[in-house]
Design an enzyme around this catalytic site. Structure first.
Site, PDB file in Angstrom:
ATOM      1  N   THR A  69       0.833  -1.207   0.000  1.00 32.14           N
ATOM      2  CA  THR A  69       0.000   0.000   0.000  1.00 32.14           C
ATOM      3  C   THR A  69       0.862   1.249   0.000  1.00 32.14           C
ATOM      4  O   THR A  69       0.539   2.239  -0.667  1.00 32.14           O
ATOM      5  CB  THR A  69      -0.929  -0.003   1.226  1.00 32.14           C
ATOM      6  N   TYR A 155       4.849 -12.089   5.998  1.00 36.13           N
ATOM      7  CA  TYR A 155       3.715 -11.716   5.140  1.00 36.13           C
ATOM      8  C   TYR A 155       3.465 -12.852   4.150  1.00 36.13           C
ATOM      9  O   TYR A 155       4.307 -13.119   3.292  1.00 36.13           O
ATOM     10  CB  TYR A 155       4.067 -10.418   4.419  1.00 36.13           C
ATOM     11  N   LYS A 183       1.132 -11.982   8.870  1.00 34.52           N
ATOM     12  CA  LYS A 183       0.050 -11.314   8.152  1.00 34.52           C
ATOM     13  C   LYS A 183      -0.431 -12.329   7.120  1.00 34.52           C
ATOM     14  O   LYS A 183       0.279 -12.622   6.149  1.00 34.52           O
ATOM     15  CB  LYS A 183       0.525 -10.035   7.476  1.00 34.52           C
ATOM     16  N   ILE A 222      -3.863  -6.058   9.660  1.00 36.26           N
ATOM     17  CA  ILE A 222      -2.983  -5.083   9.017  1.00 36.26           C
ATOM     18  C   ILE A 222      -3.797  -4.559   7.853  1.00 36.26           C
ATOM     19  O   ILE A 222      -4.045  -5.262   6.879  1.00 36.26           O
ATOM     20  CB  ILE A 222      -1.653  -5.711   8.582  1.00 36.26           C
TER      21      ILE A 222
END
Length: 330
Positions: A69, A155, A183, A222
């Site tokens: 992001t 992640y 995540k 998250i």
């Protein structure tokens, strides 16, 4: 001697997690924060700071710096580390800083992670090698070379990497003293499985995060959506189950992820006046029809829940947007 697990090296003896690792596991709401740009394509630190201040005021507990992001993949490492150092120096006593210092090249990711901790980050976000995929053993070795420097969240996003980090592989690093958790983007059942094994999980899917938190064992989320409605996302994570609020936010989730992230959140923050309408390519704005829809969505939710700049909420025209390569091409 214990035999190796399928596809990887033997499990190492678990070490007691460090105090910082345990502290990070308590955080329920982390924002994958947007990186704004000036009209010449450079990092816009004043706009970034205003956004961070709104995040802190609305109960966000940690920021992911330079994640997908935040477009870390469109930054130079100098920019990436500068942003980590800047936010830590200015806001480090108020919010935890997680630097996305992972990558597909093990050596490069290890150097970036070491420098990220030197710049002050509290935790790293590490990813398995994408594009140049490796074996299960290679994934473990790749991640261990980042874990050695300090607390890390792993992640797992097969939709972007093209390779799932299976639970049996995750368990091989779960005993590391710096392993914070995962995540996880695979879905409810995976979060339930990992949580059942004692692994701290944060939902990587905003549209599923309420149920992940309250039904499947996730610590929190998250989030991308918390760029837009941080206090409401905090409510979903910290308070009792709230199906009504979750349902109210579903149209916003859908809008934000109709185009590949971060196109939606970038466009909406620009329309909220929180940053200049400047995109680093390959990202570009959504359609005019979509932009009009987003204004209606946040108005219905309540603009008081959103960050707004001096110009307030408005529908931008195509001609308002600028596209750049980076700050060097101005």
């Amino acid at each position: 001697r214990r035999p190796p697990m399928s596809g990887g090296p033997p499990q190492k003896q678990a070490k007691m997690a460090t105090a910082k690792t345990l502290e990070m596991r308590k955080l329920r709401l982390m924002t994958a924060i947007k990186t704004p740009y000036t009209t010449d394509g450079n990092l816009d630190l004043p706009a970034f700071d205003a956004h961070v201040e709104h995040q802190i005021a609305n109960g966000v507990e940690a920021l992911i710096i330079g994640g997908t992001t935040g477009e870390g993949h469109l930054m130079s490492w100098e920019e990436h580390l500068l942003l980590i150092a800047h936010v830590k120096a200015k806001f480090g006593s108020k919010i935890a800083i997680v630097g996305n210092t992972g990558g597909l090249c093990t050596g490069e990711a290890a150097v970036a992670t070491r420098k990220g901790f030197a710049a002050g980050m509290d935790c790293s976000l590490l990813i398995n090698p994408y594009y140049g995929k490796t074996s299960a053993r290679g994934i473990v070795m790749h991640l261990e070379n980042g874990l050695k420097y300090g607390p890390a969240i792993i992640y797992n996003v097969p939709g972007r990497t093209g390779q799932d980090i299976k639970p049996e592989v995750m368990m091989q690093i779960a005993g590391h003293e710096h392993f914070v958790g995962v995540k996880e983007c695979v879905g409810h059942e995976r979060i339930a499985e990992l949580s059942g094994k004692g692994i701290a999980c944060w939902s990587g899917n905003d549209e599923q995060c309420h149920d992940d938190r309250h039904k499947y064992g996730a610590v929190g989320v998250i989030s991308v959506t918390s760029n837009i409605v941080p206090a409401l996302m905090r409510k979903l994570m910290h308070e009792a189950p709230n199906d009504a609020l979750d349902a109210q936010l579903q149209p916003l989730y859908t809008w934000l992820f109709t185009e590949p992230n971060p196109i939606g959140v970038n466009t909406l923050l620009m329309q909220l006046g929180m940053c200049e309408p400047v995109f680093r390519l390959p990202y570009t704005h959504t359609s005019k029809e979509s932009r009009e829809e987003s204004v209606k969505l946040v108005t219905k939710i309540g603009l008081e829940h959103c960050p707004t700049g001096a110009k307030g909420l408005r529908v931008l025209e195509d001609s308002d947007f600028k596209h750049v390569l980076n700050g060097d091409d101005a």
